[in-house]
Design a protein around this motif. Structure first.
Motif, PDB file in Angstrom:
ATOM      1  N   PRO A 105       0.857  -1.146  -0.042  1.00 22.75           N
ATOM      2  CA  PRO A 105       0.065   0.007  -0.112  1.00 22.75           C
ATOM      3  C   PRO A 105       0.742   1.268  -0.034  1.00 22.75           C
ATOM      4  N   HIS A 106       0.426   2.224  -0.581  1.00 24.75           N
ATOM      5  CA  HIS A 106       0.694   3.707  -0.541  1.00 24.75           C
ATOM      6  C   HIS A 106      -0.091   4.567  -0.073  1.00 24.75           C
ATOM      7  N   CYS A 167       4.056  10.009  -0.374  1.00 21.63           N
ATOM      8  CA  CYS A 167       3.287   9.017   0.323  1.00 21.63           C
ATOM      9  C   CYS A 167       3.713   8.967   1.649  1.00 21.63           C
ATOM     10  N   ILE A 169       4.030   6.736   3.788  1.00 17.94           N
ATOM     11  CA  ILE A 169       4.838   5.694   4.332  1.00 17.94           C
ATOM     12  C   ILE A 169       6.262   5.759   3.812  1.00 17.94           C
ATOM     13  N   HIS A 170       6.339   5.910   2.520  1.00 18.86           N
ATOM     14  CA  HIS A 170       7.521   6.024   1.837  1.00 18.86           C
ATOM     15  C   HIS A 170       7.710   7.475   1.536  1.00 18.86           C
ATOM     16  N   MET A 173       8.630   9.134  -2.061  1.00 20.38           N
ATOM     17  CA  MET A 173       7.602   8.999  -3.258  1.00 20.38           C
ATOM     18  C   MET A 173       7.070  10.340  -3.483  1.00 20.38           C
TER      19      MET A 173
HETATM   20 CU   LIG Z   1       4.583   4.307  -0.307  1.00 23.22          CU
END
Ligand SMILES: [Cu+2]
Length: 180
Positions: A105-106, A167, A169-170, A173
């Motif tokens: 997931p993103h 993103c 989470i990351h 991105m």
């Molecule tokens: Cu992500």
């Protein structure tokens, strides 16, 4: 109905990859793709996230969780976790369709300024969570921007000017959207 169109429609139900084709046939849509190369063996086990967090959709996807964390901490995050394109110019009224073709997931979250996400271990040196990502998925505002593997999110109604999305989470991105 032509054979080719039938094939495209059939594939559309099976593969996220065909979204690109659908988007091209709808001029009011601008397509963004979220990509990653997560390795289910390390990501799902080490994080305790369970078997469905990282699904190995890309043959040969093999970036281990350890590598991903080490690169993020060093300020050289893995470029295979990416929004494509990196920048986008659309006309006001156009819809941005973001499809997650990665294994995990993103989020596609609008932020005032790029910064860190809600998982400290994935942030760069000195980066702290941006306000728009704070609270992670327990915050409704963040959860609403989540995109699960193989699904897509549509962004509509952006005002003219520059908009930044990342993103949560990351956080490397990132994409800049310019609305004309
Ligand atoms: Cu992500």
């Amino acid at each position: 109905m032509s054979k080719l169109l039938t094939l495209m429609l059939l594939a559309g139900g099976l593969s996220a990859g065909v979204s690109y084709t659908q988007a091209q046939s709808q001029p009011n849509f601008a397509q963004v793709v979220a990509l990653d190369e997560c390795d289910p063996a390390t990501v799902n086990t080490a994080t305790g996230a369970g078997p469905d967090f990282c699904k190995n959709v890309a043959l040969g996807a093999s970036t281990t969780l350890q590598d991903l964390l080490a690169k993020a901490a060093a300020g050289t995050p893995d470029p295979k976790w990416d929004f494509e394109p990196d920048s986008l110019t659309i006309k006001q009224g156009q819809v941005i369709s973001v499809v997650d073709q990665g294994g995990e997931p993103h989020t596609f979250t609008e932020v005032k300024q790029f910064g860190g996400g809600f998982i400290p271990g994935l942030n760069g040196p000195g980066e702290s969570v941006v306000p728009e990502c704070a609270g992670g998925f327990s915050a409704l505002a963040v959860a609403k921007t989540r995109i699960l593997q193989g699904s897509q999110l549509e962004v509509i109604g952006l005002s003219k000017g520059k908009h930044l999305f990342q993103c949560c989470i990351h956080p490397w991105m990132r994409i800049e959207v310019d609305v004309k």
